[in-house]
Design a protein around this motif. Structure first.
Motif, PDB file in Angstrom:
ATOM      1  N   ASN A 280      39.896  59.704  21.996  1.00  0.00           N
ATOM      2  CA  ASN A 280      40.857  60.088  20.958  1.00  0.00           C
ATOM      3  C   ASN A 280      41.350  58.878  20.183  1.00  0.00           C
ATOM      4  O   ASN A 280      41.601  58.979  18.971  1.00  0.00           O
TER       5      ASN A 280
ATOM      6  N   SER B  25      45.253  65.731  14.113  1.00  0.00           N
ATOM      7  CA  SER B  25      46.429  66.273  14.800  1.00  0.00           C
ATOM      8  C   SER B  25      46.094  66.643  16.240  1.00  0.00           C
ATOM      9  O   SER B  25      46.883  66.377  17.159  1.00  0.00           O
ATOM     10  N   ILE B  26      44.926  67.245  16.443  1.00  0.00           N
ATOM     11  CA  ILE B  26      44.489  67.594  17.790  1.00  0.00           C
ATOM     12  C   ILE B  26      44.268  66.335  18.624  1.00  0.00           C
ATOM     13  O   ILE B  26      44.660  66.262  19.794  1.00  0.00           O
ATOM     14  N   SER B  27      43.654  65.318  18.009  1.00  0.00           N
ATOM     15  CA  SER B  27      43.421  64.058  18.730  1.00  0.00           C
ATOM     16  C   SER B  27      44.733  63.382  19.110  1.00  0.00           C
ATOM     17  O   SER B  27      44.851  62.806  20.202  1.00  0.00           O
TER      18      SER B  27
ATOM     19  N   SER C 280      47.642  64.876  19.734  1.00  0.00           N
ATOM     20  CA  SER C 280      48.245  65.600  20.862  1.00  0.00           C
ATOM     21  C   SER C 280      47.510  65.306  22.167  1.00  0.00           C
ATOM     22  O   SER C 280      48.137  65.106  23.214  1.00  0.00           O
ATOM     23  N   ASP C 281      46.186  65.246  22.108  1.00  0.00           N
ATOM     24  CA  ASP C 281      45.411  64.938  23.318  1.00  0.00           C
ATOM     25  C   ASP C 281      45.655  63.502  23.786  1.00  0.00           C
ATOM     26  O   ASP C 281      45.725  63.230  24.998  1.00  0.00           O
TER      27      ASP C 281
ATOM     28  N   SER D 153      47.593  71.636  20.763  1.00  0.00           N
ATOM     29  CA  SER D 153      46.136  71.582  20.598  1.00  0.00           C
ATOM     30  C   SER D 153      45.550  72.973  20.390  1.00  0.00           C
ATOM     31  O   SER D 153      44.690  73.176  19.524  1.00  0.00           O
TER      32      SER D 153
ATOM     33  N   SER E 228      46.586  74.348  16.999  1.00  0.00           N
ATOM     34  CA  SER E 228      45.858  73.606  15.966  1.00  0.00           C
ATOM     35  C   SER E 228      44.418  74.092  15.847  1.00  0.00           C
ATOM     36  O   SER E 228      43.878  74.166  14.738  1.00  0.00           O
TER      37      SER E 228
ATOM     38  N   SER F 107      51.925  74.094  13.580  1.00  0.00           N
ATOM     39  CA  SER F 107      51.412  73.967  14.948  1.00  0.00           C
ATOM     40  C   SER F 107      52.419  73.269  15.860  1.00  0.00           C
ATOM     41  O   SER F 107      52.670  73.713  16.986  1.00  0.00           O
TER      42      SER F 107
END
Length: 234
Positions: free
Chosen positions: A59, A82-84, A86-87, A128, A131, A164
């Protein structure tokens, strides 16, 4: 409010521990009924270490490439970023604590830490998932729209990202204020929403969380990609 929630969620996380005298072990009426052998804890620790390390590296690489190359800064890629994010935050704010707990076979940072861990992991995990649902719907709208997608229009994507994070916050804050609660789960080396208590307060939250943060986004994803697949076949 956080302190009172922590005292309810992890009553036995104090230094006294359980009957065996072990320091900091999750005990009391809310302690998980199952435990792992030392080998089991070691296997979990190795898996968490692997997931945390490679999750962080992958990430972080995504974010580095996005920041370095302007060509990658398209609206749709902002959702992937955005997903990266959060991860990556899970790998930084959550995984190290469960990894450390698994290496010692017990929770190490007390009741407030248990509430913190449960909230952060629930919040970022739902971010995630939501999103991904927003991403699938955005792709559906782009592919099925009559006009060509505007690669310079970030407004809808920013709205989707904001939605999200706010939506996820709205569904993970209630346990901090009395609608269910965060506490230990499994062998006592992780914390999450209280899945087991059969009170109306707790069951109502679990049902709402299950529907609005799992079933609903899953339906959006299946519908969006199903329509796209149907359009491609035609």
């Amino acid at each position: 409010m956080l302190e009172s929630n922590a005292s309810l969620s992890c009553a036995g996380c104090s230094a006294g521990g359980g009957d065996d005298g072990s320091t900091g072990r999750l005990g009391g009426p809310e302690a998980p009924p199952h435990d792992l052998s030392p080998t089991g804890h070691l296997v979990v620790a190795v898996c968490l270490g692997f997931i945390g390390t490679f999750g962080f590296m992958n990430n972080a690489l995504v974010l580095l490439l996005f920041c370095r190359y302007r060509l990658l800064r398209s609206p749709i890629n902002c959702l992937l970023v955005s997903i990266s994010v959060s991860d990556l935050l899970v790998c930084v704010l959550g995984t190290p604590f469960s990894f450390a707990a698994s290496t010692r076979g017990r929770w190490l940072i007390g009741g407030a830490g248990c509430v913190w861990y449960g909230f952060v992991n629930s919040f970022l995990g739902i971010v995630s998932l939501i999103s991904l649902a927003v991403l699938s719907y955005e792709r559906y709208c782009t592919m099925m729209g009559a006009t060509q997608a505007d690669a310079t229009n970030y407004r809808k994507v920013i709205m989707g990202i904001t939605f999200s994070w706010i939506y996820s916050m709205l569904w993970t804050v209630p346990p901090l204020f009395g609608w269910s609660r965060y506490g230990p789960e499994g062998p006592g080396t992780t914390c999450s929403v209280n899945w087991t208590t059969k009170t109306a307060n707790n069951v109502s939250y679990i049902i709402c969380l299950f529907f609005f943060c799992l079933i609903l986004p899953f339906i959006v994803i299946v519908y969006s990609y199903g329509k796209l697949l149907q359009a491609i076949k035609q």
